[in-house]
Design an enzyme around this catalytic site. Structure first.
Site, PDB file in Angstrom:
ATOM      1  CE  LYS A  75      -2.057   4.655   7.061  1.00  0.00           C
ATOM      2  NZ  LYS A  75      -3.129   5.379   7.729  1.00  0.00           N
ATOM      3  CD  GLU A 124     -11.668   6.267   4.796  1.00  0.00           C
ATOM      4  OE1 GLU A 124     -11.099   5.220   5.106  1.00  0.00           O
ATOM      5  OE2 GLU A 124     -11.163   7.108   4.031  1.00  0.00           O
ATOM      6  NE  ARG A 153      -2.508   1.159   3.521  1.00  0.00           N
ATOM      7  CZ  ARG A 153      -3.234   0.970   4.610  1.00  0.00           C
ATOM      8  NH1 ARG A 153      -4.506   0.665   4.510  1.00  0.00           N
ATOM      9  NH2 ARG A 153      -2.695   1.082   5.807  1.00  0.00           N
TER      10      ARG A 153
HETATM   11  N1  PMP Z   1      -9.313   4.720   6.955  1.00  0.00           N
HETATM   12  C1  PMP Z   1      -8.490   5.694   7.372  1.00  0.00           C
HETATM   13  C2  PMP Z   1      -8.788   7.096   6.979  1.00  0.00           C
HETATM   14  C3  PMP Z   1      -7.365   5.391   8.162  1.00  0.00           C
HETATM   15  O1  PMP Z   1      -6.541   6.368   8.557  1.00  0.00           O
HETATM   16  C4  PMP Z   1      -7.128   4.043   8.535  1.00  0.00           C
HETATM   17  C5  PMP Z   1      -5.941   3.709   9.382  1.00  0.00           C
HETATM   18  N2  PMP Z   1      -4.805   3.459   8.617  1.00  0.00           N
HETATM   19  C6  PMP Z   1      -8.018   3.059   8.077  1.00  0.00           C
HETATM   20  C7  PMP Z   1      -9.098   3.432   7.292  1.00  0.00           C
HETATM   21  C8  PMP Z   1      -7.792   1.617   8.401  1.00  0.00           C
HETATM   22  O2  PMP Z   1      -6.683   1.109   7.702  1.00  0.00           O
HETATM   23  P1  PMP Z   1      -5.839  -0.144   8.227  1.00  0.00           P
HETATM   24  O3  PMP Z   1      -6.821  -1.271   8.434  1.00  0.00           O
HETATM   25  O4  PMP Z   1      -4.911  -0.424   7.119  1.00  0.00           O
HETATM   26  O5  PMP Z   1      -5.181   0.259   9.489  1.00  0.00           O
END
Ligand code: PMP
Length: 285
Positions: free
Chosen positions: A149, A182, A50
């Site tokens: 990210k 989200e 990622r």
């Molecule tokens: N959405 C956002 C905006 C986030 O910052 C995160 C945390 N990284 C997630 C979803 C969840 O991602 P992950 O399961 O990869 O931690």
């Protein structure tokens, strides 16, 4: 505490970055937050994949191979004598003249920080976390794609701040069309009246969480119907169960969204159990 900065493990007090770093000046950079269970990073390859994808989106050349990054990550954990840790890898555009020309920044800053794992409060898991629907909309995909990210986290910070002011743990953001995306640092799932596990599709404008992908995989493997699509607040207010996911919280049951309350659900419990079983299996010697 010791951190990794540009090739060296140094005491945090000695870790300094240029004020001309474009990560600092413009939020120009990317990161990953990972979790080490008993000295092993869970889903490390997925996180690095990622990271590469985020780097590709912003045309940032990562100055290390994945093999090197893995070594640096484990060196940082070891330097702090940690076993259960939260690890953050940040890569910025690096220092350069002010202005937005990325070609003038040739030395990305690479920073790794590992801290002892601190869980979310246990009562969130027993009682369910309180969540609000934020007035802050998620960044438009066509403007700043949430799939990246990136260090540009103000969108999330504003939503989280609204939740905090309303004494909630997390904030659900809608996209410009009014569909659920989200939360500020987590993905969202719900179980609808037909007992189908639903979650907003990546196309809604979300970060494709590593935990989200894993939960979908576990659910399908165990015969549950999973539907990734577009959902409204009406769908989620009418849900039987709701939970959030991220690397640190894993599966966190939701107790309320605004004034709607939810029971601790059967499917959420089952998935949490399956998740932990998988984690334990992964780390079994
Ligand atoms: N959405 C956002 C905006 C986030 O910052 C995160 C945390 N990284 C997630 C979803 C969840 O991602 P992950 O399961 O990869 O931690």
């Amino acid at each position: 505490m010791k951190v990794f900065l540009n090739g060296h493990i140094v005491p945090i007090e000695d870790a300094s970055v240029s004020v001309l770093d474009h990560g600092f000046l413009y939020g120009d950079g990317i990161f990953e937050t990972m979790r080490a269970y008993d000295n092993k990073i869970f889903k490390l390859d997925e996180h690095l994949k990622r990271l590469e994808k985020s780097a590709g989106f912003i045309e940032l050349k990562i100055p290390h191979t994945n093999k090197e990054l893995k070594k640096y990550i484990y060196n940082t954990i070891e330097a702090n004598n940690l076993r259960d840790a939260t690890v953050r890898l940040t890569i910025t555009r690096g220092p350069g003249p002010t202005g937005l020309n990325i070609k003038e920044c040739n030395t990305p800053t690479v920073f790794i920080y590992a801290q002892p794992f601190t869980p979310y409060p246990a009562k969130y898991y027993t009682e369910g976390a309180s969540v609000i629907v934020s007035t802050v909309r998620r960044n438009l995909k066509e403007a700043l794609n949430p799939e990246i990210k990136s260090l540009n986290f103000l969108n999330n910070i504003l939503a989280k701040n609204e939740a905090t002011k309303k004494k909630a743990v997390e904030a659900i953001m809608l996209n410009s069309e009014g569909f659920i995306t989200e939360c500020s640092v987590s993905n969202i799932f719900f179980v609808n009246k037909e007992n189908i596990l639903c979650t907003p599709s990546v196309g809604c404008g979300i970060l494709d969480g590593i935990t989200r992908q894993f939960v979908i995989e576990i659910a399908r493997e165990n015969g549950f119907d999973v539907f990734e699509g577009e959902f409204t607040t009406k769908d989620i207010y009418g849900a039987n169960e709701v939970f959030l996911t991220n690397t640190v919280m894993e599966i966190l049951p939701v107790g309320s969204i605004d004034s709607v309350t939810y029971q601790r659900g059967h499917l959420t419990e089952k998935l949490s159990r399956l998740y932990m079983e998988k984690v334990q299996k992964f780390f079994a010697p």
